[in-house]
Design an enzyme around this catalytic site. Structure first.
Site, mmCIF file in Angstrom:
data_model
loop_
_atom_site.group_PDB
_atom_site.id
_atom_site.type_symbol
_atom_site.label_atom_id
_atom_site.label_comp_id
_atom_site.label_asym_id
_atom_site.label_seq_id
_atom_site.Cartn_x
_atom_site.Cartn_y
_atom_site.Cartn_z
ATOM 1 N N LYS A 1 36.796 36.691 48.901
ATOM 2 C CA LYS A 1 35.435 36.142 48.943
ATOM 3 C C LYS A 1 35.109 35.520 50.313
ATOM 4 O O LYS A 1 35.999 35.286 51.128
ATOM 5 C CB LYS A 1 35.279 35.087 47.848
HETATM 6 C C1 LIG Z 1 30.143 39.516 40.526
HETATM 7 C C2 LIG Z 1 31.356 38.755 40.110
HETATM 8 N N1 LIG Z 1 31.310 38.005 39.001
HETATM 9 C C3 LIG Z 1 32.359 37.278 38.579
HETATM 10 C C4 LIG Z 1 33.556 37.289 39.264
HETATM 11 C C5 LIG Z 1 34.708 36.515 38.712
HETATM 12 O O1 LIG Z 1 35.287 35.654 39.602
HETATM 13 P P1 LIG Z 1 36.854 35.254 39.436
HETATM 14 O O2 LIG Z 1 37.652 36.470 39.766
HETATM 15 O O3 LIG Z 1 37.030 34.137 40.423
HETATM 16 O O4 LIG Z 1 37.041 34.807 38.037
HETATM 17 C C6 LIG Z 1 33.661 38.052 40.438
HETATM 18 C C7 LIG Z 1 34.913 38.057 41.208
HETATM 19 O O5 LIG Z 1 35.479 38.996 41.599
HETATM 20 C C8 LIG Z 1 32.545 38.811 40.861
HETATM 21 O O6 LIG Z 1 32.617 39.593 41.953
#
Ligand SMILES: Cc1ncc(COP(=O)(O)O)c(C=O)c1O
Length: 363
Positions: free
Chosen positions: A177
């Site tokens: 990210k």
């Molecule tokens: C669009 C989107 N939503 C939700 C998430 C979920 O984040 P995490 O992997 O930190 O739980 C991500 C992460 O990759 C994402 O790209």
């Protein structure tokens, strides 16, 4: 090998981690509110709660606006699976609506058509860092929970930072990210009531002013450690530089792929500004994507299909979804690949990727 993603971490993060370790306060310490306050200030929003992932942030955001069993939540099928899964966590139904072919975000007209008497909330996703049309969705007067996990640094046309409009908005800090804490997330929000509920529910439903083991509601362990928050604070300091570098790499890609038959990510339109997260292109229709990914790898370039349509994943097919439901999303999802993209990428590496892609498409 040119990797898909690579975080920028330096002495500031190393020092921050050491300081956190030496403080012996590894959880529920001062770095958590410090990171939250700095993050909220950056977005110009009243509150932020640090949690263990972007998924946790989305889940608590949905609970904050009261989504529960039997409710419907209108959302995008072109997203990372977590944005739909969190709706299922609460035994509510994700109601997908098709996407705009240019921005790849929820099409506001399709979203409007999907609203029923059972719609409890709207969950737009700022996919690939491009601002979703939240202002258009606000016209429905329904609660909105934003998936801004990919969109740190993005801005709406009216100048509001994405995630800064006051709706609960989820950010993710996984290693690819714009800002990373390894794993982690943040929920931003205007409502003090929401903040109180989220802070309790991330910590096993603990009552705000009571003793250690007083729990007055159902909760989860969605806490983020002080070590992670220390990294987050150091990353915030360099965020503007990292965002600028990402935008520069995107500019090099645009120039290098000029004239290529691939579809490029859309330019900023109407005053909206993308927070660059990934560089995803759509291959020409009919080209074998898996073969292209293998051929790119043979030329030293990592890539991956990104993103698959959520409604066509096996788990969602079991819920009754089928091909043909969301034609724009399905066409885009079938052709998209993410190319290497990270702040320290050089123009030489971008040229190497562009040449490899060109050779693979011609072959
Ligand atoms: C669009 C989107 N939503 C939700 C998430 C979920 O984040 P995490 O992997 O930190 O739980 C991500 C992460 O990759 C994402 O790209």
């Amino acid at each position: 090998m040119i990797p898909l993603a690579r975080p920028v971490l330096g002495e500031a993060e190393e020092r921050a981690v050491l300081d956190a370790l030496r403080s012996r306060q590894l959880s529920l310490g001062p770095r958590v509110p410090a990171f939250e306050e700095a993050f909220a200030a950056r977005l110009g929003v009243a509150h932020a709660s640090a949690v263990s992932s972007g998924t946790a942030a989305l889940h608590l955001g949905l609970r904050a606006v009261g989504v529960g069993e039997g409710d419907e939540v209108v959302t995008s099928p072109f997203s990372f699976v977590a944005s739909a899964n969190v709706i299922l966590y609460e035994r509510a139904t994700p109601v997908f609506a098709d996407i705009d072919p240019v921005t790849l975000n929820l099409d506001p007209d399709a979203a409007a058509a999907a609203i029923t008497g059972r719609t409890k909330a709207l969950l737009p996703v700022h996919i690939f860092g491009y601002p979703a049309d939240v202002p258009a969705l606000e016209a429905h007067g329904l609660p909105i929970v934003e998936d801004a996990c990919e969109a740190l640094g993005a801005r709406h046309a009216d100048g509001t930072p994405v995630g800064g409009r006051g709706h609960p908005a989820a950010f993710g800090f996984y290693a690819n990210k714009q800002l990373t804490t390894g794993e982690g997330g943040m929920l931003t929000m205007a409502s003090a009531e929401h903040k109180q509920q989220v802070d309790s529910e991330r910590n096993q439903g603990r009552a705000p002013d009571m003793g250690w083991l007083d729990h007055d509601r159902l909760g989860f362990n969605y806490r983020l450690t002080d070590v992670a928050c220390a990294i987050g604070l150091a990353q915030l300091e360099r965020l503007d530089d990292m965002l600028a570098s990402r935008a520069q790499v995107a500019g090099w890609y645009r120039a290098a792929l000029d004239g290529s038959p691939v579809d490029l990510p859309c330019d900023d339109r109407g005053g909206d500004v993308r927070g660059w997260f990934v560089f995803v292109v759509q291959l020409p229709r009919g080209l074998d994507r898996d073969g292209a990914i293998r051929a790119l790898l043979e030329r030293g370039v990592q890539s991956k299909p990104y993103l698959p349509a959520i409604h066509l994943m096996s788990f969602y097919r079991e819920l009754g979804h089928r091909e043909g439901e969301f034609p724009v999303c399905e066409d885009v999802a079938a052709r998209s690949i993410a190319l290497p993209f990270f702040p320290e990428m050089t123009d030489g590496q971008v040229a190497q990727v562009a040449e490899a892609l060109d050779a693979v498409i011609r072959a």
